[in-house]
Write a protein that holds these residues in place. Structure first.
Motif, PDB file in Angstrom:
ATOM      1  N   MET A 172       0.887  -1.247  -0.139  1.00  0.00           N
ATOM      2  CA  MET A 172       0.014   0.182  -0.068  1.00  0.00           C
ATOM      3  C   MET A 172       0.835   1.485   0.150  1.00  0.00           C
ATOM      4  SD  MET A 172      -2.972   1.427  -0.042  1.00  0.00           S
ATOM      5  CE  MET A 172      -4.119  -0.123   0.241  1.00  0.00           C
ATOM      6  N   THR A 173       1.888   1.387   0.716  1.00  0.00           N
ATOM      7  CA  THR A 173       2.806   2.469   0.828  1.00  0.00           C
ATOM      8  C   THR A 173       3.520   2.506  -0.452  1.00  0.00           C
ATOM      9  OG1 THR A 173       4.480   1.100   2.017  1.00  0.00           O
ATOM     10  CG2 THR A 173       3.229   2.615   3.363  1.00  0.00           C
ATOM     11  N   MET A 174       3.927   1.562  -1.259  1.00  0.00           N
ATOM     12  CA  MET A 174       4.608   1.615  -2.310  1.00  0.00           C
ATOM     13  C   MET A 174       3.633   2.059  -3.498  1.00  0.00           C
ATOM     14  SD  MET A 174       6.024  -1.611  -4.737  1.00  0.00           S
ATOM     15  CE  MET A 174       4.257  -2.463  -5.017  1.00  0.00           C
ATOM     16  N   PHE A 175       2.327   1.812  -3.485  1.00  0.00           N
ATOM     17  CA  PHE A 175       1.148   2.424  -4.239  1.00  0.00           C
ATOM     18  C   PHE A 175       1.217   4.037  -4.015  1.00  0.00           C
ATOM     19  CE2 PHE A 175      -3.374   3.640  -4.858  1.00  0.00           C
ATOM     20  CZ  PHE A 175      -3.419   3.654  -5.963  1.00  0.00           C
ATOM     21  N   LEU A 176       1.055   4.215  -2.817  1.00  0.00           N
ATOM     22  CA  LEU A 176       0.949   5.774  -2.381  1.00  0.00           C
ATOM     23  C   LEU A 176       2.158   6.431  -2.825  1.00  0.00           C
ATOM     24  CD1 LEU A 176      -0.609   5.556   1.382  1.00  0.00           C
ATOM     25  CD2 LEU A 176      -1.550   6.404  -0.858  1.00  0.00           C
ATOM     26  N   SER A 177       3.269   5.932  -2.734  1.00  0.00           N
ATOM     27  CA  SER A 177       4.693   6.624  -2.911  1.00  0.00           C
ATOM     28  C   SER A 177       4.380   7.283  -4.541  1.00  0.00           C
ATOM     29  CB  SER A 177       5.907   5.669  -2.853  1.00  0.00           C
ATOM     30  OG  SER A 177       5.753   4.397  -3.934  1.00  0.00           O
ATOM     31  N   VAL A 178       3.817   6.458  -5.315  1.00  0.00           N
ATOM     32  CA  VAL A 178       3.591   6.672  -6.758  1.00  0.00           C
ATOM     33  C   VAL A 178       2.732   8.052  -6.643  1.00  0.00           C
ATOM     34  CG1 VAL A 178       3.113   6.291  -9.152  1.00  0.00           C
ATOM     35  CG2 VAL A 178       4.294   4.628  -7.518  1.00  0.00           C
ATOM     36  N   ILE A 179       1.443   7.779  -6.004  1.00  0.00           N
ATOM     37  CA  ILE A 179       0.409   8.644  -6.132  1.00  0.00           C
ATOM     38  C   ILE A 179       0.938  10.142  -5.407  1.00  0.00           C
ATOM     39  CG2 ILE A 179      -2.121   9.350  -5.492  1.00  0.00           C
ATOM     40  CD1 ILE A 179      -1.671   7.079  -7.545  1.00  0.00           C
ATOM     41  N   LEU A 180       1.171  10.117  -4.110  1.00  0.00           N
ATOM     42  CA  LEU A 180       1.736  10.971  -3.518  1.00  0.00           C
ATOM     43  C   LEU A 180       2.963  11.865  -4.094  1.00  0.00           C
ATOM     44  CD1 LEU A 180       1.540  10.224   0.369  1.00  0.00           C
ATOM     45  CD2 LEU A 180      -0.057  11.620  -1.170  1.00  0.00           C
ATOM     46  N   GLY A 181       3.955  11.069  -4.719  1.00  0.00           N
ATOM     47  CA  GLY A 181       5.001  11.580  -5.215  1.00  0.00           C
ATOM     48  C   GLY A 181       4.749  12.379  -6.500  1.00  0.00           C
ATOM     49  N   ILE A 182       3.873  12.289  -7.075  1.00  0.00           N
ATOM     50  CA  ILE A 182       3.329  12.956  -8.335  1.00  0.00           C
ATOM     51  C   ILE A 182       2.485  14.079  -7.909  1.00  0.00           C
ATOM     52  CG2 ILE A 182       2.224  12.840 -10.531  1.00  0.00           C
ATOM     53  CD1 ILE A 182       3.132  10.097 -10.884  1.00  0.00           C
ATOM     54  N   ALA A 183       1.581  13.851  -7.006  1.00  0.00           N
ATOM     55  CA  ALA A 183       0.199  14.559  -6.676  1.00  0.00           C
ATOM     56  C   ALA A 183       0.773  15.694  -5.743  1.00  0.00           C
ATOM     57  CB  ALA A 183      -0.927  14.005  -6.314  1.00  0.00           C
ATOM     58  N   PHE A 184       1.453  15.261  -4.815  1.00  0.00           N
ATOM     59  CA  PHE A 184       1.901  16.120  -3.529  1.00  0.00           C
ATOM     60  C   PHE A 184       2.349  17.484  -4.004  1.00  0.00           C
ATOM     61  CE2 PHE A 184       4.127  17.341   0.247  1.00  0.00           C
ATOM     62  CZ  PHE A 184       2.926  17.492   0.939  1.00  0.00           C
ATOM     63  N   PRO A 185       3.586  17.447  -4.792  1.00  0.00           N
ATOM     64  CA  PRO A 185       4.191  18.747  -5.409  1.00  0.00           C
ATOM     65  C   PRO A 185       3.085  19.633  -6.002  1.00  0.00           C
ATOM     66  CG  PRO A 185       5.292  16.919  -6.431  1.00  0.00           C
ATOM     67  CD  PRO A 185       4.165  16.492  -5.280  1.00  0.00           C
ATOM     68  N   ILE A 186       2.388  18.812  -6.754  1.00  0.00           N
ATOM     69  CA  ILE A 186       1.461  19.643  -7.775  1.00  0.00           C
ATOM     70  C   ILE A 186       0.422  20.566  -6.847  1.00  0.00           C
ATOM     71  CG2 ILE A 186      -0.345  19.644  -9.366  1.00  0.00           C
ATOM     72  CD1 ILE A 186       1.049  17.232 -10.698  1.00  0.00           C
ATOM     73  N   VAL A 187      -0.112  19.725  -5.850  1.00  0.00           N
ATOM     74  CA  VAL A 187      -1.173  20.173  -5.059  1.00  0.00           C
ATOM     75  C   VAL A 187      -0.568  21.382  -4.010  1.00  0.00           C
ATOM     76  CG1 VAL A 187      -2.871  19.879  -3.373  1.00  0.00           C
ATOM     77  CG2 VAL A 187      -2.708  18.195  -5.141  1.00  0.00           C
ATOM     78  N   GLY A 188       0.735  20.879  -3.576  1.00  0.00           N
ATOM     79  CA  GLY A 188       1.409  21.929  -2.576  1.00  0.00           C
ATOM     80  C   GLY A 188       1.627  23.196  -3.410  1.00  0.00           C
ATOM     81  N   ILE A 189       2.268  23.302  -4.489  1.00  0.00           N
ATOM     82  CA  ILE A 189       2.444  24.460  -5.030  1.00  0.00           C
ATOM     83  C   ILE A 189       1.136  25.139  -5.468  1.00  0.00           C
ATOM     84  CG2 ILE A 189       3.492  25.438  -7.099  1.00  0.00           C
ATOM     85  CD1 ILE A 189       5.638  22.967  -7.204  1.00  0.00           C
ATOM     86  N   TRP A 190       0.293  24.311  -5.782  1.00  0.00           N
ATOM     87  CA  TRP A 190      -1.176  25.068  -6.038  1.00  0.00           C
ATOM     88  C   TRP A 190      -1.603  26.004  -4.829  1.00  0.00           C
ATOM     89  CZ3 TRP A 190      -5.992  23.899  -4.160  1.00  0.00           C
ATOM     90  CH2 TRP A 190      -6.881  24.762  -4.881  1.00  0.00           C
ATOM     91  N   LEU A 191      -1.619  25.193  -3.659  1.00  0.00           N
ATOM     92  CA  LEU A 191      -1.881  25.722  -2.490  1.00  0.00           C
ATOM     93  C   LEU A 191      -0.960  26.994  -2.087  1.00  0.00           C
ATOM     94  CD1 LEU A 191      -2.531  22.547  -0.303  1.00  0.00           C
ATOM     95  CD2 LEU A 191      -4.300  24.011  -0.969  1.00  0.00           C
ATOM     96  N   ALA A 192       0.307  26.967  -2.494  1.00  0.00           N
ATOM     97  CA  ALA A 192       1.002  28.039  -1.821  1.00  0.00           C
ATOM     98  C   ALA A 192       0.745  29.292  -2.743  1.00  0.00           C
ATOM     99  CB  ALA A 192       2.776  27.601  -2.142  1.00  0.00           C
ATOM    100  N   LEU A 193       0.240  28.998  -3.930  1.00  0.00           N
ATOM    101  CA  LEU A 193       0.022  30.416  -4.790  1.00  0.00           C
ATOM    102  C   LEU A 193      -1.533  30.545  -4.847  1.00  0.00           C
ATOM    103  CD1 LEU A 193       2.095  28.945  -8.083  1.00  0.00           C
ATOM    104  CD2 LEU A 193       2.588  30.754  -6.228  1.00  0.00           C
TER     105      LEU A 193
END
Length: 229
Positions: A160-181
């Motif tokens: 499950m964490t292997m699956f999340l590593s792909v999802i979060l690895g891609i989505a987290f910076p996109i969402v995080g940068i959007w939240l910052a802006l």
């Protein structure tokens, strides 16, 4: 804690995946330095911004792909030991807190070494070492490693964490940068728990990222302390 950290760090250094990641950072460092004169010649930059061009590529890579790299290599650092029942052996020798902190600092040390080598390469070209950008890069890595450890302590299945590593690895910076802006008040408050808001500020507020990482480790330790091994 020291022995566990050393084992974790050396294990990452010997892994094939780790060598690929190190190679990517080294290539980024090399081309950041190589094309820096071209960028400074075509874009109107002041002296400080021109120097930053040598190292900003490494920071950019850590921001965009760092979470994917960190979780890809260490997503199962805690739950793998629990899944394979080897955690019971470790618990008989030291405390759970020492185990968790040992793994955290071992993983972090590996990434600090990778980043340090990358910055050293760029310093050969730029004839200077940009400490502030180096510190910002280390700060975001403390966050990324802490998030990885927390998820590995909270989720028992390595798959499950292997699956999340792909999802979060891609989505987290996109969402995080959007939240910052974003200026939408109903969701903008979430930017304060992501590292990207503090990285866009040209001051030492990036230290807040380290504090958030520490909070995630406290949460991870509390969850890990209640898990059956």
């Amino acid at each position: 804690m020291f022995v566990i950290g050393k084992k974790e760090c050396f294990g990452l250094l010997k892994g094939t995946k780790s060598l690929v990641v190190v190679f990517i950072f080294l290539i980024t460092a090399y081309y950041s330095a190589k094309f820096s004169p071209l960028m400074t010649a075509t874009v109107d930059l002041n002296a400080r911004e021109a120097k930053d061009m040598y190292t900003v590529g490494i920071l950019f890579l850590a921001v965009i792909l760092g979470q994917l790299f960190v979780m890809g290599l260490s997503h199962d650092s805690i739950n793998r030991e629990m899944h394979e029942r080897t955690m019971r052996f470790l618990i008989t020798r030291t405390s759970r807190t020492n185990i968790l902190l040992g793994k955290y600092f071992g993983i972090l040390l590996f990434w600090v070494l990778c980043i340090s080598v990358s910055f050293f390469i760029t310093s050969l070209f730029s004839k200077s070492f940009h400490f502030f950008i180096f510190f910002q890069t280390i700060c975001i890595l403390t966050y990324q490693v802490a998030l990885t450890i927390m998820l590995s302590a909270m989720i028992s299945k390595p798959g499950m964490t292997m699956f999340l590593s792909v999802i979060l690895g891609i989505a987290f910076p996109i969402v995080g940068i959007w939240l910052a802006l974003t200026s939408k008040a109903w969701i903008a408050w979430l930017k304060y728990i992501t590292p990207y808001y503090y990285l866009e500020r040209d001051d030492w507020t990036c230290l807040v990222i380290v504090l958030i990482a520490g909070l995630m480790l406290v949460i991870a330790n509390a969850v890990f302390g209640r898990r059956e091994c």
